[in-house]
Design an enzyme around this catalytic site. Structure first.
Site, PDB file in Angstrom:
ATOM      1  N   HIS A  42     -22.860 -19.719  -4.560  1.00 54.52           N
ATOM      2  CA  HIS A  42     -23.458 -19.165  -3.614  1.00 54.52           C
ATOM      3  C   HIS A  42     -22.252 -17.887  -3.021  1.00 54.52           C
ATOM      4  CE1 HIS A  42     -21.086 -22.032  -1.241  1.00 54.52           C
ATOM      5  NE2 HIS A  42     -20.797 -21.086  -0.413  1.00 54.52           N
ATOM      6  N   ASP A  44     -20.077 -16.287   0.250  1.00 55.84           N
ATOM      7  CA  ASP A  44     -19.628 -16.442   1.509  1.00 55.84           C
ATOM      8  C   ASP A  44     -19.273 -15.175   2.088  1.00 55.84           C
ATOM      9  OD1 ASP A  44     -19.761 -19.210   1.838  1.00 55.84           O
ATOM     10  OD2 ASP A  44     -18.117 -19.420   0.444  1.00 55.84           O
ATOM     11  N   LYS A 268       4.595   0.396  -0.742  1.00 48.70           N
ATOM     12  CA  LYS A 268       4.464   1.899   0.220  1.00 48.70           C
ATOM     13  C   LYS A 268       3.704   1.031   1.613  1.00 48.70           C
ATOM     14  CE  LYS A 268       2.299   6.233   0.230  1.00 48.70           C
ATOM     15  NZ  LYS A 268       1.809   6.293   2.022  1.00 48.70           N
ATOM     16  N   ASP A 270       2.319   1.397   5.451  1.00 53.59           N
ATOM     17  CA  ASP A 270       1.374   2.068   6.166  1.00 53.59           C
ATOM     18  C   ASP A 270       1.792   2.162   7.681  1.00 53.59           C
ATOM     19  OD1 ASP A 270      -0.911   3.266   7.025  1.00 53.59           O
ATOM     20  OD2 ASP A 270      -2.109   1.880   6.722  1.00 53.59           O
TER      21      ASP A 270
END
Length: 599
Positions: A42, A44, A268, A270
């Site tokens: 399945h 999730d 890099k 943020d």
């Protein structure tokens, strides 16, 4: 629901799954989809809300066809740390089997998320690597006691939807976005274990640490921690007075990763670029434009003040670490707005001046080793941290950065001097399209949304004209809508600030023009042929950049030796050399991103 049921079902001595805890969510909400081969295969589906991952098990996985509604069984909340888990849950443990990271990114509620969750109808937009656009989760049946609720997951009709006759995405995308492995390859890795304790931003560079120089002998009469050992290891530095002003070196955007071991590679970040100047026992924290932000970062200033140096200038970036170990500009702004500055981290990546010596003429590697020595005694859990790097291996480092969900990498020539301008010695290679835009207007809100609907943004051309680049209406919560509206309202004006939009005839209905003074950072998928951005998501306001300097970022060509891996001049210290990396052709960003996703 919380994490009580999640903790109750697991033995954390037997499983590598993270124990985790409830976190305070910022304005940028994460989502993850994990392909899970337990007793039944399945998917999730997990959405971050109220500090946890709300979770549904979708037996057949998501579909891009709006006519196809997938059963989604509501299960226990998971910790946000679970969003980076890929590996093996031991057989016999709850959910035992193989787990693959199938998709991840951010999601934006299109209505009140908490109200929708309680009432059983969530409307939201996904900004993932495989799933994008608008979606619905609708509760179809409330669960009797002891059973799980059943919901339906389905796609809205938009640019990202398509009929299943054109392809089933779960059949087309069968590898991990993190490692590029199939389920079989993950299952075959008996050592597939995951450590949730190390932030991704720090764990990445530890996979291939840069070689360290032998410790220098301390001169007689010197005291440990005085900064002399670091200064003695900086060939090329010169005696000089404390700099009257310091301007940062800026990186040039390129579309390829440079090759060869003459380049070092860093994450890099943020966040906000800052310079920390220590002199006379006092510390000044400056933006890249020289604005004094010391008052905004008192914890950082105090940490720099404790460094074992009389005078020093550090270059770096202040960030907010997410629970996944990446950095978030939106989370950074949220922390600053709420006064929780002590939660921030400053990653120092360069040392420009130290105790009477100007280090800027020295090779970069020598400066970084001096910085490492200066910061050796800093509190590892404090706000001041050394930004590590690797030498060579640029393509591998870039792929790992993109897999981890980072913005990109910075590649720097290892023997380069520090220059106060944008250079080809420092290069930036992005995993996602992201840059600054000038806000030129906003639209009226619709439905239950307050304050405004979307921002109208633009960039300057070579002649200084502001050109329209499109609208952005996602990436906001109610608090951000209010704050931004209060900043825009006093700037309202009668005429359009765009040279090519809204200048002829009557003003478009529901549009308000403003003076082009505010700068927004956006993440988006691509530029259209008309010069507009596609699928933009608001990240935050850039208070450290002037609207006048905002232009469209276009990747430049790599220097010839960066393409070939040739060594232009062996000027950096021999002790700092590493094993040469392969000198293959540079990897275009599009190709490297595809490899990172397993395509």
């Amino acid at each position: 629901m919380g994490l009580d049921e999640y903790h109750r079902k697991r033995d954390f001595k037997a499983t590598a799954e993270p124990r985790g805890e409830v976190h305070a969510s910022g304005p940028r909400l994460s989502f993850v989809i994990q392909k899970h081969a337990a007793s039944h295969l399945h998917y999730d589906f997990r959405l971050e809300l109220d500090g946890v991952l709300k979770s549904w098990a979708v037996p057949k996985g998501p579909s891009l066809d709006p006519s196809v509604k997938r059963l989604a069984v509501h299960v226990e909340d998971h910790p946000i740390e679970y969003g980076t888990f890929e590996g093996i849950i031991p057989r016999g443990e709850y959910g035992g089997g193989t787990v693959m990271l199938w998709d991840r990114g951010t999601w934006t509620p299109l209505d009140d998320a908490r109200k929708g969750y309680r009432k059983g109808h969530l409307r939201f937009a996904l900004q993932g690597e495989r799933l994008r656009g608008a979606w619905h989760l609708v509760r179809s049946r409330r669960a009797p006691e002891g059973e799980k609720e059943q919901w339906l997951l389905f796609k809205s009709e938009d640019e990202e939807s398509r009929p299943e006759a054109e392809g089933v995405i779960t059949e087309q995308e069968t590898t991990s976005i993190d490692t590029g492995r199939t389920m079989e390859e993950i299952a075959a890795d008996a050592d597939a274990r995951w450590d949730s304790r190390a932030p991704a931003a720090e764990a990445m560079v530890r996979t291939k640490p840069a070689p360290k120089k032998p410790a220098a002998k301390k001169p007689a009469g010197r005291t440990a921690g005085s900064g002399d050992a670091a200064r003695a290891e900086v060939p090329g530095s010169r005696k000089a007075g404390f700099p009257a002003a310091v301007a940062p070196e800026l990186a040039t955007l390129v579309d390829e990763v440079p090759v060869g071991d003459d380049w070092l590679h860093e994450i890099k970040y943020d966040g906000y670029r800052l310079l920390c100047l220590k002199r006379g026992g006092r510390v000044r924290v400056e933006t890249r434009k020289g604005n004094d932000w010391t008052g905004r970062f008192p914890t950082l200033a105090a940490a720099v003040e404790r460094l074992p140096a009389e005078t020093a200038v550090l270059d770096g970036e202040v960030v907010m670490l997410t629970p996944q170990g990446t950095t978030s500009f939106q989370a950074l702004q949220n922390v600053l707005n709420t006064g929780r500055e002590a939660d921030l981290v400053f990653y120092a990546f360069d040392l420009l001046y130290l105790d009477g010596r100007d280090l800027r003429p020295a090779p970069l590697l020598a400066r970084k080793e001096a910085l490492r020595g200066l910061m050796a005694g800093a509190d590892a859990a404090g706000p001041l941290r050394f930004s590590d790097h690797i030498l060579g291996h640029g393509e591998e480092f870039y792929r790992q950065a993109c897999r981890t969900g980072l913005e990109g990498i910075i590649s720097k020539r290892a023997d380069s001097k520090y220059q106060a301008k944008r250079t080809r010695e420092w290069l930036k290679v992005k995993c996602v399209q992201r840059q600054e835009f000038v806000i030129g207007g906003f639209t009226d809100p619709k439905g239950s949304r307050g304050h405004f609907g979307a921002l109208l943004v633009g960039v300057h051309d070579e002649g200084g004209r502001l050109l329209y680049a499109g609208k952005v209406g996602t990436g906001f919560n109610q608090e951000r809508l209010r704050e931004l509206y209060e900043r825009m309202a006093p700037l309202e004006q009668a005429d359009s600030p765009f040279a090519d939009h809204g200048r002829r005839g009557r003003r478009p209905a529901g549009v308000h023009w403003i003076r082009p003074e505010l700068v927004a950072e956006l993440e988006f998928t691509e530029w259209t042929e008309e010069g507009n951005v596609r699928h933009p998501v608001f990240q935050g306001l850039r208070e450290d950049k002037s609207a006048r300097e905002v232009v469209r970022e276009r990747p430049k060509e790599l220097p010839a030796d960066a393409k070939s891996g040739a060594k232009p001049k062996p000027s950096r210290p021999a002790a700092a050399r590493s094993t040469p990396s392969p000198t293959a052709r540079p990897v275009p960003r599009s190709t490297a991103r595809a490899r990172a996703r397993g395509k």
